[in-house]
Design a protein around this motif. Structure first.
Motif, mmCIF file in Angstrom:
data_model
loop_
_atom_site.group_PDB
_atom_site.id
_atom_site.type_symbol
_atom_site.label_atom_id
_atom_site.label_comp_id
_atom_site.label_asym_id
_atom_site.label_seq_id
_atom_site.Cartn_x
_atom_site.Cartn_y
_atom_site.Cartn_z
ATOM 1 N N MET A 11 0.894 -1.073 0.169
ATOM 2 C CA MET A 11 0.070 0.241 -0.012
ATOM 3 C C MET A 11 0.733 1.568 0.151
ATOM 4 O O MET A 11 1.933 1.202 0.579
ATOM 5 C CB MET A 11 -1.043 0.048 1.064
ATOM 6 N N SER A 12 0.253 2.551 -0.733
ATOM 7 C CA SER A 12 1.376 3.284 -0.586
ATOM 8 C C SER A 12 0.440 4.803 -0.335
ATOM 9 O O SER A 12 -1.328 3.916 -0.226
ATOM 10 C CB SER A 12 2.192 3.562 -2.003
ATOM 11 N N ASN A 13 1.268 6.017 -0.697
ATOM 12 C CA ASN A 13 0.456 6.825 -1.073
ATOM 13 C C ASN A 13 0.710 7.777 -2.291
ATOM 14 O O ASN A 13 1.625 7.458 -2.623
ATOM 15 C CB ASN A 13 1.025 7.921 -0.257
ATOM 16 N N SER A 28 7.181 17.445 -1.941
ATOM 17 C CA SER A 28 7.692 16.994 -0.623
ATOM 18 C C SER A 28 7.892 15.732 -0.191
ATOM 19 O O SER A 28 7.840 15.444 0.956
ATOM 20 C CB SER A 28 5.618 17.229 -0.688
ATOM 21 N N GLY A 29 7.727 14.624 -1.133
ATOM 22 C CA GLY A 29 7.979 13.408 -0.530
ATOM 23 C C GLY A 29 6.858 12.123 -0.042
ATOM 24 O O GLY A 29 7.192 11.446 0.470
ATOM 25 N N LEU A 30 5.813 12.824 0.058
ATOM 26 C CA LEU A 30 4.446 12.590 0.591
ATOM 27 C C LEU A 30 4.219 11.037 -0.130
ATOM 28 O O LEU A 30 3.671 10.398 0.720
ATOM 29 C CB LEU A 30 3.282 12.958 0.628
ATOM 30 N N PHE A 31 4.402 11.015 -1.781
ATOM 31 C CA PHE A 31 4.107 9.332 -2.338
ATOM 32 C C PHE A 31 4.848 8.979 -3.209
ATOM 33 O O PHE A 31 5.882 9.793 -3.531
ATOM 34 C CB PHE A 31 3.046 11.036 -4.022
ATOM 35 N N PRO A 54 -4.021 2.032 -3.594
ATOM 36 C CA PRO A 54 -3.505 2.978 -2.258
ATOM 37 C C PRO A 54 -3.935 3.082 -0.900
ATOM 38 O O PRO A 54 -5.472 2.631 -0.167
ATOM 39 C CB PRO A 54 -3.595 4.037 -3.527
ATOM 40 N N GLU A 55 -2.918 3.512 -0.257
ATOM 41 C CA GLU A 55 -3.590 4.207 0.968
ATOM 42 C C GLU A 55 -3.999 5.056 1.311
ATOM 43 O O GLU A 55 -5.130 5.356 2.081
ATOM 44 C CB GLU A 55 -1.987 3.254 2.026
ATOM 45 N N LEU A 56 -3.089 5.769 1.139
ATOM 46 C CA LEU A 56 -3.391 7.922 0.789
ATOM 47 C C LEU A 56 -3.935 8.017 -0.743
ATOM 48 O O LEU A 56 -3.323 7.611 -1.484
ATOM 49 C CB LEU A 56 -2.934 8.356 1.792
ATOM 50 N N VAL A 57 -4.909 8.970 -0.899
ATOM 51 C CA VAL A 57 -5.380 9.590 -2.361
ATOM 52 C C VAL A 57 -4.764 10.719 -2.376
ATOM 53 O O VAL A 57 -5.800 11.044 -1.391
ATOM 54 C CB VAL A 57 -5.826 9.164 -3.343
ATOM 55 N N CYS A 58 -3.759 11.885 -2.838
ATOM 56 C CA CYS A 58 -4.385 12.958 -2.351
ATOM 57 C C CYS A 58 -4.593 13.401 -4.355
ATOM 58 O O CYS A 58 -3.986 13.295 -4.439
ATOM 59 C CB CYS A 58 -2.823 13.797 -2.159
ATOM 60 N N CYS A 59 -5.914 14.311 -4.020
ATOM 61 C CA CYS A 59 -6.035 14.779 -5.836
ATOM 62 C C CYS A 59 -5.338 16.514 -5.666
ATOM 63 O O CYS A 59 -5.971 17.143 -4.430
ATOM 64 C CB CYS A 59 -7.304 14.858 -5.647
ATOM 65 N N ILE A 60 -4.957 16.749 -6.560
ATOM 66 C CA ILE A 60 -4.314 17.946 -6.744
ATOM 67 C C ILE A 60 -4.030 18.828 -8.118
ATOM 68 O O ILE A 60 -4.460 17.826 -9.290
ATOM 69 C CB ILE A 60 -2.051 17.916 -6.670
ATOM 70 N N SER A 65 4.519 22.887 -1.019
ATOM 71 C CA SER A 65 4.911 21.479 -0.266
ATOM 72 C C SER A 65 4.598 21.925 0.860
ATOM 73 O O SER A 65 4.137 20.197 1.526
ATOM 74 C CB SER A 65 6.505 20.535 -0.557
ATOM 75 N N ASN A 66 4.485 22.217 1.456
ATOM 76 C CA ASN A 66 4.108 22.473 3.277
ATOM 77 C C ASN A 66 2.609 22.586 2.948
ATOM 78 O O ASN A 66 2.275 21.733 4.417
ATOM 79 C CB ASN A 66 4.844 23.708 3.701
ATOM 80 N N TYR A 67 2.180 22.877 2.224
ATOM 81 C CA TYR A 67 0.391 22.827 2.527
ATOM 82 C C TYR A 67 -0.218 21.112 2.190
ATOM 83 O O TYR A 67 -0.767 20.959 2.813
ATOM 84 C CB TYR A 67 -0.104 23.383 1.524
ATOM 85 N N LEU A 68 0.685 20.647 0.889
ATOM 86 C CA LEU A 68 0.354 19.165 1.185
ATOM 87 C C LEU A 68 1.229 18.537 2.571
ATOM 88 O O LEU A 68 0.006 17.723 3.109
ATOM 89 C CB LEU A 68 1.115 18.665 0.129
ATOM 90 N N LEU A 69 1.819 18.119 3.217
ATOM 91 C CA LEU A 69 2.632 17.988 4.387
ATOM 92 C C LEU A 69 1.606 18.337 5.805
ATOM 93 O O LEU A 69 1.531 17.861 6.500
ATOM 94 C CB LEU A 69 3.753 18.382 4.815
ATOM 95 N N GLN A 70 0.762 19.806 5.692
ATOM 96 C CA GLN A 70 0.218 19.618 6.583
ATOM 97 C C GLN A 70 -0.806 18.739 6.632
ATOM 98 O O GLN A 70 -2.085 18.686 7.573
ATOM 99 C CB GLN A 70 -0.860 21.617 6.791
#
Length: 152
Positions: free
Chosen positions: A1-3, A40-43, A99-105, A114-119
């Protein structure tokens, strides 16, 4: 599972033709959110959902993936973001990669940082009972007037 980051970017914009790849300060508009998602390094994966070959090519040049072509019924003036993201999630599940988490951008967010994504990610970590987080900005009315709740 991944982001996973999913960036919807269809080719048929009417108000501003080709807006997703239009030059903005020397770069295609789409390059900004892809770069921020990478920074961001999140994905583990950044996927651009598109119906357009040129958008797909630019997305890949910027470091994103375009592993599928968005179907025509999700690439018209009436297709909403929710069904487009759901399509991408279903595609990942069918590939055995839920996926574990999904972010729609959104593709047209050159001021995203990137700090907004991290928040947003941190807010979800601090509140595991919540299913999603989203950002809002100043709104001349109560922000609830800019949202629509539907049952699914």
């Amino acid at each position: 599972m991944s982001n996973i980051a999913i960036i919807p970017a269809r080719g048929g914009s009417k108000r501003i033709p080709r807006k997703n790849i239009k030059d903005f300060l020397g770069r295609p508009m789409l390059s900004y959110p892809i770069g921020v998602a990478r920074e961001s390094g999140l994905f583990e994966r950044i996927i651009v959902s598109t119906d357009d070959a040129e958008i797909a090519q630019i997305a890949r040049e910027q470091g994103a993936e375009t592993p599928f072509t968005r179907p025509p019924e999700l690439a018209n003036d009436h297709a909403g973001t929710g069904p487009v993201v759901q399509h991408a999630i279903r595609w990942l599940q069918e590939q055995g990669e839920p996926p574990e988490l999904v972010c729609c951008i959104y593709a047209t967010t050159p001021l995203l940082a990137s700090n907004y994504l991290l928040q947003g990610w941190q807010a979800l970590q601090e509140h595991p009972d919540k299913a999603f987080a989203f950002s809002i900005t100043s709104f001349p009315y109560p922000f609830q007037r800019g949202l629509k709740l539907t049952a699914e």
